[in-house]
Enzyme design. Structure first.
Site, PDB file in Angstrom:
ATOM      1  N   PRO A   2      22.982  47.371 -41.342  1.00  0.00           N
ATOM      2  CA  PRO A   2      24.314  47.510 -40.738  1.00  0.00           C
ATOM      3  C   PRO A   2      25.225  46.355 -41.120  1.00  0.00           C
ATOM      4  O   PRO A   2      24.776  45.245 -41.349  1.00  0.00           O
ATOM      5  CB  PRO A   2      24.031  47.500 -39.237  1.00  0.00           C
ATOM      6  CG  PRO A   2      22.702  46.861 -39.088  1.00  0.00           C
ATOM      7  CD  PRO A   2      21.941  47.118 -40.343  1.00  0.00           C
ATOM      8  N   GLU A   3      26.514  46.615 -41.218  1.00  0.00           N
ATOM      9  CA  GLU A   3      27.485  45.564 -41.471  1.00  0.00           C
ATOM     10  C   GLU A   3      28.226  45.255 -40.169  1.00  0.00           C
ATOM     11  O   GLU A   3      27.998  45.905 -39.142  1.00  0.00           O
ATOM     12  CB  GLU A   3      28.438  45.989 -42.586  1.00  0.00           C
ATOM     13  CG  GLU A   3      27.691  46.175 -43.907  1.00  0.00           C
ATOM     14  CD  GLU A   3      28.454  45.665 -45.127  1.00  0.00           C
ATOM     15  OE1 GLU A   3      29.341  44.803 -44.982  1.00  0.00           O
ATOM     16  OE2 GLU A   3      28.151  46.133 -46.227  1.00  0.00           O
TER      17      GLU A   3
END
Ligand SMILES: [Zn+2]
Length: 286
Positions: A2-3
């Site tokens: 995930p960012e």
């Protein structure tokens, strides 16, 4: 992986669903999920029992649950496939459920850490005086942080003997910018990923930072993006929104600005996507 926008979506979900609730019981179902807590799962569970969750916090891609009235936090490591889910207590266990947190109220939901590949986990840490878990004290503020020091960032960037994408991913300079959003911001700024940071003028680096913020805010507005089908947000909904990406994953597709086929190049065990026409390296680097 995930960012920042995905992690912020999870943080907001946790703020809504678990902040202010008191922990009744913690069940550790796989020892690897607490391997960053050296005293082990039994100790981890015992120390959380009776504690109240404060407002969940984030810096870059790091997410933590402060314990109310204590200088302690539970740091969440999402790893490659970790998910923090708030589920009805009577929902069947996920196949890869690793940790369950029950609360002592009548809300009927529990917090679950689910992780297929078990690279992630939860761990308990002392806080720094700034309220950060001690193990992430070196992580720089992220560009969405109101206290991000923009002037210091531009100076540090120019002083760095680096290239622009490398500097965007340097978590000691700026946190939370990953491969996807770096490529998107560089495309918007018309900068080649190997551009030496020393050649960026202050207006150019300010423009780039503005694009970084814009792509992150756009992703946040639609609930984050993710390229790992294993990743879903705190309510179990996928935040996939690839249609709005301009660079990442668009090899051989026409640049949305000039029509030139986009290119992909190997870069630090990953890929860089760019338009060979809009994002050229300057011929003379002075
Ligand atoms: Zn182009």
């Amino acid at each position: 992986m995930p960012e920042l926008p995905e992690v912020e979506v999870v943080r907001r979900g946790l703020e809504r669903w678990v902040a202010g609730r008191t922990i009744e019981d913690v069940e550790v179902l796989h020892p690897r999920a607490v391997r960053r807590h050296p005293a082990g799962g039994v100790d981890f569970a015992a120390r959380l029992r009776g504690e109240t969750v404060g407002v969940p916090q984030r810096r870059g891609k790091y997410l933590w649950l402060p314990l109310a009235g204590r200088d302690l936090s539970v740091l969440g490591h999402l790893g490659m496939s970790g998910q923090l889910l708030v589920q009805p207590a009577d929902a069947p266990d996920e196949k890869h459920l690793r940790i369950r947190v029950r609360f002592d109220d009548a809300a009927g939901t529990e917090l679950r850490f689910v992780d297929q590949r078990t690279f992630g986990g939860l761990s308990l840490h002392d806080n720094t005086p700034d309220g950060l878990p001690d193990v992430i004290a070196h992580i720089a503020r992220d560009p969405l942080d109101p206290l991000f020091d923009e002037a210091a960032y531009h100076l540090a960037l120019r002083a760095k003997r680096s290239t622009v994408k490398r500097a965007l991913l340097d978590q000691s300079l700026i946190s939370g910018v990953g491969n996807i959003y770096a490529d998107e911001a560089l495309w918007r700024a018309r900068l080649h990923y190997e551009r030496p940071t020393a050649t960026l003028t202050r207006p150019r680096s300010a423009e780039l930072l503005g694009h970084v913020r814009d792509v992150m805010n756009a992703a946040l507005a639609v609930g984050g993006t993710s390229f790992d089908s294993l990743y879903v947000n705190v309510n179990g909904e996928s935040g996939y929104f690839d249609r709005s990406l301009d660079a990442y994953g668009r090899e051989d597709e026409p640049c949305r600005r000039c029509g030139t086929p986009m290119r992909r190049r190997p870069w630090m065990n990953r890929s860089s996507y760019f338009c060979p026409r809009c994002q050229r390296l300057p011929r003379v680097v002075s």
